[in-house]
Design an enzyme around this catalytic site. Structure first.
Site, PDB file in Angstrom:
ATOM      1  N   SER A   1      -4.997  32.733  -9.195  1.00  0.00           N
ATOM      2  CA  SER A   1      -4.879  31.309  -9.100  1.00  0.00           C
ATOM      3  C   SER A   1      -6.236  30.958  -9.921  1.00  0.00           C
ATOM      4  CB  SER A   1      -5.131  30.939  -7.793  1.00  0.00           C
ATOM      5  OG  SER A   1      -5.546  29.498  -7.487  1.00  0.00           O
TER       6      SER A   1
ATOM      7  N   HIS B   1      -1.214  31.133 -11.590  1.00  0.00           N
ATOM      8  CA  HIS B   1      -0.964  30.059 -10.768  1.00  0.00           C
ATOM      9  C   HIS B   1      -1.858  28.812 -10.670  1.00  0.00           C
ATOM     10  CE1 HIS B   1       0.487  28.828  -6.553  1.00  0.00           C
ATOM     11  NE2 HIS B   1      -0.833  28.446  -6.258  1.00  0.00           N
TER      12      HIS B   1
ATOM     13  N   ASP C   1      -3.174  25.225  -9.391  1.00  0.00           N
ATOM     14  CA  ASP C   1      -3.223  24.457  -8.043  1.00  0.00           C
ATOM     15  C   ASP C   1      -3.470  22.957  -8.388  1.00  0.00           C
ATOM     16  OD1 ASP C   1      -2.742  26.253  -6.021  1.00  0.00           O
ATOM     17  OD2 ASP C   1      -4.513  27.226  -6.364  1.00  0.00           O
TER      18      ASP C   1
ATOM     19  N   MET D   1      -3.990  19.251  -7.001  1.00  0.00           N
ATOM     20  CA  MET D   1      -4.328  18.346  -5.702  1.00  0.00           C
ATOM     21  C   MET D   1      -4.536  17.153  -5.919  1.00  0.00           C
ATOM     22  SD  MET D   1      -6.613  21.287  -4.047  1.00  0.00           S
ATOM     23  CE  MET D   1      -6.265  22.884  -3.811  1.00  0.00           C
TER      24      MET D   1
ATOM     25  N   HIS E   1       1.853  24.573  -8.559  1.00  0.00           N
ATOM     26  CA  HIS E   1       1.846  24.709  -6.997  1.00  0.00           C
ATOM     27  C   HIS E   1       1.273  22.759  -6.915  1.00  0.00           C
ATOM     28  CE1 HIS E   1       0.105  25.758  -2.934  1.00  0.00           C
ATOM     29  NE2 HIS E   1       1.130  24.596  -2.705  1.00  0.00           N
TER      30      HIS E   1
ATOM     31  N   MET F   1       0.235  20.194  -4.749  1.00  0.00           N
ATOM     32  CA  MET F   1      -0.326  19.527  -3.569  1.00  0.00           C
ATOM     33  C   MET F   1      -0.427  18.152  -3.384  1.00  0.00           C
ATOM     34  SD  MET F   1      -2.420  22.876  -2.361  1.00  0.00           S
ATOM     35  CE  MET F   1      -2.328  23.552  -4.220  1.00  0.00           C
TER      36      MET F   1
ATOM     37  N   MET G   1       2.571  29.241   2.797  1.00  0.00           N
ATOM     38  CA  MET G   1       1.114  29.354   2.719  1.00  0.00           C
ATOM     39  C   MET G   1       0.619  30.125   3.912  1.00  0.00           C
ATOM     40  SD  MET G   1       0.074  27.435  -0.084  1.00  0.00           S
ATOM     41  CE  MET G   1      -1.642  27.236   0.354  1.00  0.00           C
TER      42      MET G   1
ATOM     43  N   GLY H   1      -5.573  23.395   0.153  1.00  0.00           N
ATOM     44  CA  GLY H   1      -6.797  22.568  -0.278  1.00  0.00           C
ATOM     45  C   GLY H   1      -8.020  23.273  -1.040  1.00  0.00           C
ATOM     46  N   PHE H   2      -8.153  24.491  -0.690  1.00  0.00           N
ATOM     47  CA  PHE H   2      -9.319  25.073  -1.177  1.00  0.00           C
ATOM     48  C   PHE H   2      -9.110  26.596  -1.411  1.00  0.00           C
ATOM     49  CE2 PHE H   2     -10.717  21.440   1.181  1.00  0.00           C
ATOM     50  CZ  PHE H   2     -11.516  20.727   0.358  1.00  0.00           C
ATOM     51  N   GLY H   3      -9.984  27.048  -2.382  1.00  0.00           N
ATOM     52  CA  GLY H   3      -9.771  28.528  -2.685  1.00  0.00           C
ATOM     53  C   GLY H   3     -10.705  29.253  -1.587  1.00  0.00           C
ATOM     54  N   GLY H   4     -10.654  30.697  -1.363  1.00  0.00           N
ATOM     55  CA  GLY H   4     -11.724  31.343  -0.660  1.00  0.00           C
ATOM     56  C   GLY H   4     -11.781  31.262   0.851  1.00  0.00           C
TER      57      GLY H   4
ATOM     58  N   ASP I   1       0.423  32.463  -0.506  1.00  0.00           N
ATOM     59  CA  ASP I   1      -0.855  31.885  -1.133  1.00  0.00           C
ATOM     60  C   ASP I   1      -1.757  31.603  -0.217  1.00  0.00           C
ATOM     61  OD1 ASP I   1      -2.539  30.417  -2.810  1.00  0.00           O
ATOM     62  OD2 ASP I   1      -0.891  28.796  -3.011  1.00  0.00           O
ATOM     63  N   GLY I   2      -2.966  32.232  -0.261  1.00  0.00           N
ATOM     64  CA  GLY I   2      -4.368  31.952   0.517  1.00  0.00           C
ATOM     65  C   GLY I   2      -4.670  33.188   1.220  1.00  0.00           C
ATOM     66  N   GLY I   3      -5.944  33.494   0.751  1.00  0.00           N
ATOM     67  CA  GLY I   3      -6.497  34.600   1.538  1.00  0.00           C
ATOM     68  C   GLY I   3      -6.104  36.032   1.336  1.00  0.00           C
TER      69      GLY I   3
ATOM     70  N   GLY J   1      -7.110  33.860  -5.930  1.00  0.00           N
ATOM     71  CA  GLY J   1      -7.767  33.423  -6.435  1.00  0.00           C
ATOM     72  C   GLY J   1      -8.985  34.142  -6.562  1.00  0.00           C
ATOM     73  N   SER J   2      -9.728  33.990  -5.424  1.00  0.00           N
ATOM     74  CA  SER J   2     -11.023  34.614  -5.196  1.00  0.00           C
ATOM     75  C   SER J   2     -10.890  36.154  -5.374  1.00  0.00           C
ATOM     76  CB  SER J   2     -11.654  34.526  -3.813  1.00  0.00           C
ATOM     77  OG  SER J   2     -11.222  33.258  -3.376  1.00  0.00           O
TER      78      SER J   2
HETATM   79  C1  DX5 Z   1      -5.079  26.734  -1.870  1.00  0.00           C
HETATM   80  C2  DX5 Z   1      -4.258  27.097  -2.997  1.00  0.00           C
HETATM   81  C3  DX5 Z   1      -4.432  28.510  -3.419  1.00  0.00           C
HETATM   82  C4  DX5 Z   1      -6.098  29.015  -3.548  1.00  0.00           C
HETATM   83  C5  DX5 Z   1      -5.926  30.619  -3.154  1.00  0.00           C
HETATM   84  O1  DX5 Z   1      -4.667  25.513  -1.632  1.00  0.00           O
HETATM   85  O2  DX5 Z   1      -2.886  26.760  -2.859  1.00  0.00           O
HETATM   86  O3  DX5 Z   1      -3.624  28.732  -4.641  1.00  0.00           O
HETATM   87  O4  DX5 Z   1      -6.452  29.074  -4.777  1.00  0.00           O
HETATM   88  O5  DX5 Z   1      -7.220  30.933  -3.403  1.00  0.00           O
HETATM   89  P1  DX5 Z   1      -7.686  32.220  -2.526  1.00  0.00           P
HETATM   90  O6  DX5 Z   1      -7.045  33.182  -2.979  1.00  0.00           O
HETATM   91  O7  DX5 Z   1      -9.115  32.294  -2.859  1.00  0.00           O
HETATM   92  O8  DX5 Z   1      -7.500  31.942  -1.290  1.00  0.00           O
HETATM   93 ZN    ZN Z   2      -1.726  27.604  -4.489  1.00  0.00          ZN
END
Ligand code: DX5
Ligand code: ZN
Length: 219
Positions: free
Chosen positions: A7, A32, A34, A36, A65, A67, A136, A141-144, A174-176, A196-197
């Site tokens: 991501s 990927h 994102d 928003m 993706h 959102m 999800m 909404g946010f990475g990390g 997707d996420g964490g 992502g992270s």
């Molecule tokens: C969050 C995004 C994810 C995000 C994942 O809303 O949809 O794609 O970038 O980031 P990580 O892998 O850091 O949780």
């Molecule tokens: Zn995503």
């Protein structure tokens, strides 16, 4: 066959082209992206003009993706910008069937996503219209953010429903996602893993992607 989808939300946004190009020699098959709108989620990111500019930096699958509220308004814009897969949120569409059909009509692959607390039963009538489901594993909404283990139940439930319906639709999570959490999602039936992270915050992204893939395939 498992797929890693880095991501770009965790990239250096002042160098997006080079950040995407860094995935060329890696085992990642998707990128990927994102999108928003500050409305469906409390954050703002990427519009079609940015995706269009990024398209020339990569031949990998652009997994977009969305959102955003009422994404039907922007399907053709994101498709024309270079999206290969367009994923919308069930929670964001007043006419989900029309939205999925608009994606199909655009020529993109059709993705359908649910947030962690959404009852997966609500999307059962739409499974046959989809090429991919995105479950999800954090609140979007946010990475990390930290992986929500309970969300894996949605993967398990949808995998079983797809099997019973004879549909071969891959499930993306997707996420964490990290080398520690990816196995839980893979065991539950996920096929595609957004990270992502766990990719872009690492010094060697090729190594990070290979390690994620190995951890997913071991499970
Ligand atoms: C969050 C995004 C994810 C995000 C994942 O809303 O949809 O794609 O970038 O980031 P990580 O892998 O850091 O949780
Ligand atoms: Zn995503």
């Amino acid at each position: 066959m498992k797929i890693i989808a880095p991501s770009i939300l965790s990239c250096d946004f002042s160098n997006l082209g080079t950040e995407i190009a860094r995935t060329h020699q890696t085992k990642a098959e998707y990128i990927h992206i994102d999108v928003m709108d500050g409305c469906f989620v409390p954050n703002l990111t990427i519009g079609p003009c940015v995706i269009s500019s990024l398209r020339k930096y990569s031949t990998k699958v652009f997994d977009v993706h969305l959102m955003i509220e009422e994404p039907i308004r922007y399907i053709s814009a994101y498709r024309n910008a270079g999206a290969d897969v367009l994923t919308v949120h069930a929670e964001a569409c007043s006419d989900l069937k029309a939205t999925l059909l608009a994606i199909r009509e655009s020529g993109a692959k059709v993705g359908l996503s649910i947030k962690p607390k959404t009852d997966p039963k609500t999307i059962l009538p739409f499974l046959s219209l989809c090429d991919m489901l995105l479950v999800m594993t954090v609140e979007p909404g946010f990475g990390g953010q930290a992986f929500i283990p309970d969300a894996v139940e949605n993967v398990r439930f949808l995998k079983e429903e797809l099997r019973k319906s004879g549909l071969s639709v891959p499930i993306e999570v997707d996420g964490g996602i990290t080398t520690e959490t990816i196995g839980t999602a893979a065991k539950a039936g996920a096929d595609i893993f957004v990270a992502g992270s766990a990719v872009y915050k690492k010094p060697d992204i090729g190594k990070a992607i290979s390690e994620l893939l190995e951890a997913a395939e071991r499970s």
